[in-house]
Design an enzyme around this catalytic site. Structure first.
Site, PDB file in Angstrom:
ATOM      1  N   THR A 104       0.841  -1.195   0.000  1.00 44.98           N
ATOM      2  CA  THR A 104       0.000   0.000   0.000  1.00 44.98           C
ATOM      3  C   THR A 104       0.878   1.248   0.000  1.00 44.98           C
ATOM      4  O   THR A 104       2.101   1.172   0.048  1.00 44.98           O
ATOM      5  CB  THR A 104      -0.938   0.026   1.219  1.00 44.98           C
ATOM      6  OG1 THR A 104      -0.158   0.019   2.424  1.00 44.98           O
ATOM      7  CG2 THR A 104      -1.855  -1.187   1.225  1.00 44.98           C
ATOM      8  N   HIS A 160      -5.030   1.691  12.824  1.00 47.22           N
ATOM      9  CA  HIS A 160      -3.952   0.718  12.669  1.00 47.22           C
ATOM     10  C   HIS A 160      -2.887   0.942  13.739  1.00 47.22           C
ATOM     11  O   HIS A 160      -2.913   1.933  14.465  1.00 47.22           O
ATOM     12  CB  HIS A 160      -3.309   0.837  11.286  1.00 47.22           C
ATOM     13  CG  HIS A 160      -4.114   0.218  10.190  1.00 47.22           C
ATOM     14  ND1 HIS A 160      -5.126   0.892   9.555  1.00 47.22           N
ATOM     15  CD2 HIS A 160      -4.066  -1.018   9.630  1.00 47.22           C
ATOM     16  CE1 HIS A 160      -5.665   0.106   8.646  1.00 47.22           C
ATOM     17  NE2 HIS A 160      -5.040  -1.058   8.669  1.00 47.22           N
ATOM     18  N   LYS A 164       2.504   1.837  11.224  1.00 44.27           N
ATOM     19  CA  LYS A 164       2.058   1.972   9.835  1.00 44.27           C
ATOM     20  C   LYS A 164       2.471   3.335   9.290  1.00 44.27           C
ATOM     21  O   LYS A 164       2.279   4.361   9.947  1.00 44.27           O
ATOM     22  CB  LYS A 164       0.541   1.794   9.730  1.00 44.27           C
ATOM     23  CG  LYS A 164       0.033   1.746   8.287  1.00 44.27           C
ATOM     24  CD  LYS A 164      -1.420   1.285   8.222  1.00 44.27           C
ATOM     25  CE  LYS A 164      -1.944   1.258   6.795  1.00 44.27           C
ATOM     26  NZ  LYS A 164      -1.163   0.349   5.924  1.00 44.27           N
TER      27      LYS A 164
END
Length: 272
Positions: A104, A160, A164
């Site tokens: 991502t 998250h 992250k």
């Protein structure tokens, strides 16, 4: 290559997701663990990747380049970083391999470069490999079509772990894209990613995003459809990275006999 037991290599086996992927492949009777990649020059080169994953010796040692195992694997699973993934796509396209990409945080240029490989190799690319998340995307499509233009405000909230590096999460963006496409909107025009100070009331068509980064949260996503008198929330919570890893292994098995093209988890799960 065996149709039923592809040989799978994993990039980033020293990381949290990489170790989980090693365990997931080992638990899958229909796949073979064939290789593990660590960073170039890493002191972990030569280490049994089973030991890295806390399983004990599996007879597969870590290497620091795909070239070192080019003849040993059929499908590469990559959950690393955009430029690493793009380099690996080039290698796999050149050598007739297949890829499952869960990376991502790609910008528009990187996404465009990735998309160029749809004509060069079979790949599954999805911001979230969880079976549950991909079912949730279908539910969001249905909900958006039924509710979105009837006075319902739409907000995407995600949480998250503190490590992250990208925000909003790829999954949150995908959820927003599904909702927007279902309503004939564009996130470029209607997505709202920050609210601060005297920002004024929300507009009717905006799709808002809120981000939480804390502790060891694996991944939580909620899409809220709110109007006067009621609120509908569609939520997915992951309690273990294994849900993403198992989905990735499922995708690797699925793509092992597919033609060249770009696929997603909706294809893997026959939800399209």
């Amino acid at each position: 290559m065996s149709r039923h037991a592809p040989r799978i290599a994993i990039v980033g086996v020293a990381g949290r997701m990489g170790r989980t992927l090693v365990n997931a492949v080992e638990q899958e009777a229909g796949a073979t663990l064939a290789g593990g990649i660590v960073e170039p020059g890493s002191s972990l080169v030569g280490t049994d990747i089973g030991e890295l994953a806390g399983q004990g010796k599996l007879g597969v040692t870590a290497v620091d380049s795909l070239a070192a195992i080019v003849d040993d694997f059929d499908v590469l699973i990559d959950f690393t970083a955009p430029q690493v993934t793009l380099s690996n796509l080039a290698f796999c396209a050149e050598h007739g391999k297949r890829m499952v990409v869960g990376t991502t945080g790609m910008n528009d240029a990187e996404l465009a470069e990735l998309d160029g490989y749809r004509a060069k190799l079979p790949m599954v690319f999805a911001p979230n490999m969880s079976v549950g998340v991909n079912l949730t995307l279908k539910l969001l499509e249905t909900a958006a079509k039924a509710l979105g233009d009837e006075g319902y405000d739409i907000e995407v909230i995600e949480a998250h772990h503190r490590h992250k590096v990208d925000a909003p999460s790829g999954t949150a963006l995908k959820m927003g894209e599904v909702v927007a496409e279902s309503l004939g909107r564009s996130l470029d025009e209607h997505g709202v990613f920050t609210r601060e100070g005297q920002c004024g009331p929300r507009t009717d068509k905006e799709i808002g995003f809120a981000t939480v980064r804390a502790g060891d949260i694996v991944g939580e996503h909620t899409v809220m459809f709110a109007t006067e008198g009621e609120r509908i929330e569609i939520t997915h919570k992951a309690s273990s990275r294994m849900t993403f890893a198992k989905g990735a292994v499922r995708a690797a098995r699925w793509v092992a006999d597919k033609e060249i093209g770009r696929y997603d988890m909706q294809d893997v799960l026959a939800l399209n």
